[in-house]
Design an enzyme around this catalytic site. Sequence first.
Site, PDB file in Angstrom:
ATOM      1  N   SER A   1       0.841  -1.203   0.000  1.00 11.37           N
ATOM      2  CA  SER A   1       0.000   0.000   0.000  1.00 11.37           C
ATOM      3  C   SER A   1       0.875   1.250   0.000  1.00 11.37           C
ATOM      4  O   SER A   1       1.964   1.272   0.563  1.00 11.37           O
ATOM      5  CB  SER A   1      -0.898   0.030   1.242  1.00 11.37           C
ATOM      6  OG  SER A   1      -0.118   0.005   2.419  1.00 11.37           O
ATOM      7  N   ASP A   2       0.375   2.299  -0.661  1.00  7.83           N
ATOM      8  CA  ASP A   2       1.052   3.582  -0.532  1.00  7.83           C
ATOM      9  C   ASP A   2       0.808   4.099   0.890  1.00  7.83           C
ATOM     10  O   ASP A   2      -0.201   3.750   1.523  1.00  7.83           O
ATOM     11  CB  ASP A   2       0.535   4.581  -1.568  1.00  7.83           C
ATOM     12  CG  ASP A   2       1.525   5.730  -1.778  1.00  7.83           C
ATOM     13  OD1 ASP A   2       2.488   5.865  -0.988  1.00  7.83           O
ATOM     14  OD2 ASP A   2       1.334   6.505  -2.736  1.00  7.83           O
ATOM     15  N   TRP A   3       1.702   4.911   1.370  1.00 13.36           N
ATOM     16  CA  TRP A   3       1.667   5.413   2.741  1.00 13.36           C
ATOM     17  C   TRP A   3       0.390   6.258   2.950  1.00 13.36           C
ATOM     18  O   TRP A   3       0.299   7.379   2.460  1.00 13.36           O
ATOM     19  CB  TRP A   3       2.915   6.249   3.012  1.00 13.36           C
ATOM     20  CG  TRP A   3       4.134   5.455   3.391  1.00 13.36           C
ATOM     21  CD1 TRP A   3       4.888   5.666   4.516  1.00 13.36           C
ATOM     22  CD2 TRP A   3       4.753   4.363   2.705  1.00 13.36           C
ATOM     23  NE1 TRP A   3       5.917   4.743   4.555  1.00 13.36           N
ATOM     24  CE2 TRP A   3       5.859   3.936   3.467  1.00 13.36           C
ATOM     25  CE3 TRP A   3       4.460   3.660   1.525  1.00 13.36           C
ATOM     26  CZ2 TRP A   3       6.689   2.878   3.089  1.00 13.36           C
ATOM     27  CZ3 TRP A   3       5.283   2.602   1.151  1.00 13.36           C
ATOM     28  CH2 TRP A   3       6.374   2.220   1.924  1.00 13.36           C
TER      29      TRP A   3
END
Length: 808
Positions: A282-284
């Site tokens: 996942s992106d942050w």
Amino acid sequence: MKVGTGLAGFVKLAVVLSTYGAAPASAESWTTPIATGGKSWKDAFAKASSLVNNMTLAEKVNVMAGIPGSCVGNIGGVPRLNISGFCLEDGPAGVRPLHGVSQFPAGLTTAATWDRELIYNRSYFMGKEYYDQGVHIALAPVTGGPLGRAPLGGRNWEGWSPDPYATGVASYLSVLGIQDAGVMATAKHFIGYEQETFRNPYNLDEAYSVFPAGVQAPISSNIDDKTMHEVYLWPFAEAVRAGVAHVMCSYNNLNGTQACENSFTLSHLLKTELNFQGSVISDWGGQHNDVDTLMAGLDMAMPGSGFGGLFGQFWSDLVQLVENGTVPEDRVTDAALRILTPYIWLGQDETPLPEHVFNALPTLWDAPDVYRDVRQDYTAELIRKIGAESATLLKNTGGLPLQNPQRIAVLGNDATDNALGQNACGGAGTACPLENLNGTLTLGGGSGYAYAPYVVTPLDALKQRAIHTGAEISSITVIEGYDAAVQSLVPTSDVTVVFVSGWSTEFEDRPGITLDNNADALVAAAVNSSSNVVVVMHIPGVVDIEKWADNENVTAIVAAWYPGQETGNAIADVLYGAVNPSGKLPFTWAKSLDDYYPNTIVSDPVLEPQSDFTDGVFIDYRWFDAQNITPRYEFGFGLSYTTFEYSGLILSEPQTSSSTLFRSISLNSSAVSASLKLSSAGFISDSDSLQDTAEPFADFDGSNSLYDVVLEVTATVSNTGESSGSEVAQLYVSIPGDGQPVRVLRGFDKAKDIAPGASSIASFELRRKDLSVWNPVKQAWEIPKGQFIISVGASSRDLPLSETWSRS
Ligand SMILES: *[C@@H]1O[C@H](CO)[C@@H](O)[C@H](O)[C@H]1NC(C)=O
Ligand SMILES: *[C@@H]1O[C@H](CO)[C@@H](O)[C@H](O)[C@H]1NC(C)=O
Ligand SMILES: *[C@@H]1O[C@H](CO)[C@@H](O)[C@H](O)[C@H]1NC(C)=O
Ligand SMILES: *[C@@H]1O[C@H](CO)[C@@H](O)[C@H](O)[C@H]1NC(C)=O
Ligand SMILES: *[C@@H]1O[C@H](CO)[C@@H](O)[C@H](O)[C@H]1NC(C)=O
Ligand SMILES: *[C@@H]1O[C@H](CO)[C@@H](O)[C@H](O)[C@H]1NC(C)=O
Ligand SMILES: *[C@@H]1O[C@H](CO)[C@@H](O)[C@H](O)[C@H]1NC(C)=O
Ligand SMILES: *[C@@H]1O[C@H](CO)[C@@H](O)[C@H](O)[C@H]1NC(C)=O
Ligand SMILES: *[C@@H]1O[C@H](CO)[C@@H](O)[C@H](O)[C@H]1NC(C)=O
């Protein structure tokens, strides 16, 4: 954005993330396929399987859920089984936030070279810096998310080109380069991530904040099936074929479902159609819940509970969620396998990486307290070379190359140092005061910024030349109050070089395409009293130059993009003619923002903002061609100090189905290349892609492949001018049928260093996929029946050669 990096910001975000609700349910739910290791990871997969079989549930979760640590992202590992933790760091132009590394040119800059070897080399030498800093997973390359649908997109410069084919080639080569250096690459951001505005629901103090935190849904990219396949998914397919270890899901929604909990995009498109065998990260801040993300196909929670807890505590309860039957252990097992297989494949389990020097996180964005230099001597030379080879000559009525000028005027704050230090404005979370003289732009801002060890400014480099040639050089670098100085300096100068710039950063889209710091007025002042004005632009994409582009006193215009730390040396090479410019535009340069497809940045202040990708496959030049709009400079355009002529187009059926599309890459025979079969000439053969996709192909006959080469094309490029130069020959295909673009890019070949009077053969290979369209009814690629036009030339609108080919 000036992200709240202080304590107040942390508390606020943690609250948001615990309250932000579930996204709308997907219309259909797709089951995540169980990994098999695919074509090239079989041995690693077997080893990973035996490890995972011996892992407890908690140990599996340990390799999936991010924890606090010294890197941007951290994985705990399984010490009992000798599995190290992982360190994950940004970003696509260098190892961030570390110091002692190189600041490479931006992706867009590198794309403008159209040089496969330079694209590969940039990633390979960047990969070595990741490796030597002890980074297991590089959060790079940008693989068409953003692709660059919106000319104002804040992060376009981090990626390559709005053309999916060009971005596909660049992504393929970048994955190979990073992984050949022993580091796991991450293709990002998956998928349809084309604007910063409304990308996240946090709404702290982002420029686009409208609603209270956690109320507004992320922007939804609503993309039809054909466009998804032919435009946005295309480059990810190439990254998968290159054997990319990880794919990062993006912030935006797709058809109302968030990208990190979208089972259609993750489990169907990526893991089934593209047969992706690695893990989805996942992106942050892109993960908004525990269960839906896991079940949709997310494999690694980043930053999980790390990053100061800024984004929550995701998957910290994953063990209990399995134990109480909320999620099946099989899904967790598959995720652990997908994470460990590429780690083993790259040999990271057997040869430990150099130690990662601990950096405390005083700001989360910078690590100023540690310094370890891992740069290699060659890297600065490479960066300089990419800077020079990417410089795109847009106009030249005789201003360039400089003819031994005796008196040189240099104008513009973009010629010189940032008054507050070269890294003062670029890092995410840092910003310079409004009135600061920010100096020359070498990269844009945000997580895609890399800390420069130094910047050789244009003025530094031009002074060195002037000292050498005995010229007088004088500069005016203020941004106002310069009129009298300009009127006194410029008329006595042989040439006036004006440096102008345009800023772009993550967290916000560009407000417009006007140059920064009232640069149009500076150019106006220069042309008012000099008939030899050369303009150099450090820019992230299109800017409005209509006020002066046609002025007769402007004798040359160069787009020098964001070139990284060697910016001055690179531009001096071009201005003095040591390097003949050969860069070409990787996007369409319109006369006005209004000429582009409208409303590509949606900023309606509504709770569920929607971006309908109604332009479909008519992205960038395809829109201008279909609408017959004349741009200022078309896609693929770029001048040289010499001239070229095209002749002798030849189409032929290949003798073997194996392609040398990505030839002339000399791979280092490290762990990765060992698993790639090199052709006898040492080239990567396309049929030796590391992983095969499972894209359905309507014309499948039991043995053919979508990626077989079915047509070889060659053309002769002759240098008809007076200096040696390189030319980026381009191939476009007009595919028959309704609703097709006038033409699409399907090949490019940089014919290098052709001597005056000499010729070179540009060659191209068309794979079945390059001639195919996605049929949404059949749910398959197919080669349409009818006549194809294959054209070759210097740009998308300068195509002197063409031949037809019919599907038999
Ligand atoms: C896993 O366990 C099996 C038997 O339980 C054993 O034979 C094998 O060596 C173990 N593998 C690893 C990598 O520990
Ligand atoms: C790429 O790097 C290699 C060294 O690994 C070098 O030999 C080659 O010339 C470089 N290619 C270009 C185009 O600079
Ligand atoms: C979005 O909806 C359109 C129209 O129903 C469909 O063609 C497309 O596949 C959907 N895309 C995603 C990512 O859900
Ligand atoms: C399962 O465990 C999770 C995490 O502790 C908890 O939030 C959830 O309510 C539990 N569900 C059931 C059905 O017990
Ligand atoms: C454990 O890992 C190290 C490298 O981290 C390696 O040198 C060693 O051989 C491994 N030991 C076992 C038992 O696999
Ligand atoms: C300098 O950069 C900051 C962002 O870091 C920007 O807000 C400011 O406008 C810039 N200053 C000038 C004079 O361009
Ligand atoms: C152009 O030059 C004239 C005469 O020197 C001056 O009056 C005028 O202000 C200048 N215009 C600009 C845009 O610099
Ligand atoms: C070009 O420069 C000359 C001075 O060299 C000036 O007299 C003339 O007005 C300028 N022309 C334009 C169109 O600005
Ligand atoms: C190739 O890889 C080996 C082993 O990792 C390394 O020693 C060597 O320096 C590399 N060669 C180049 C040209 O980078």
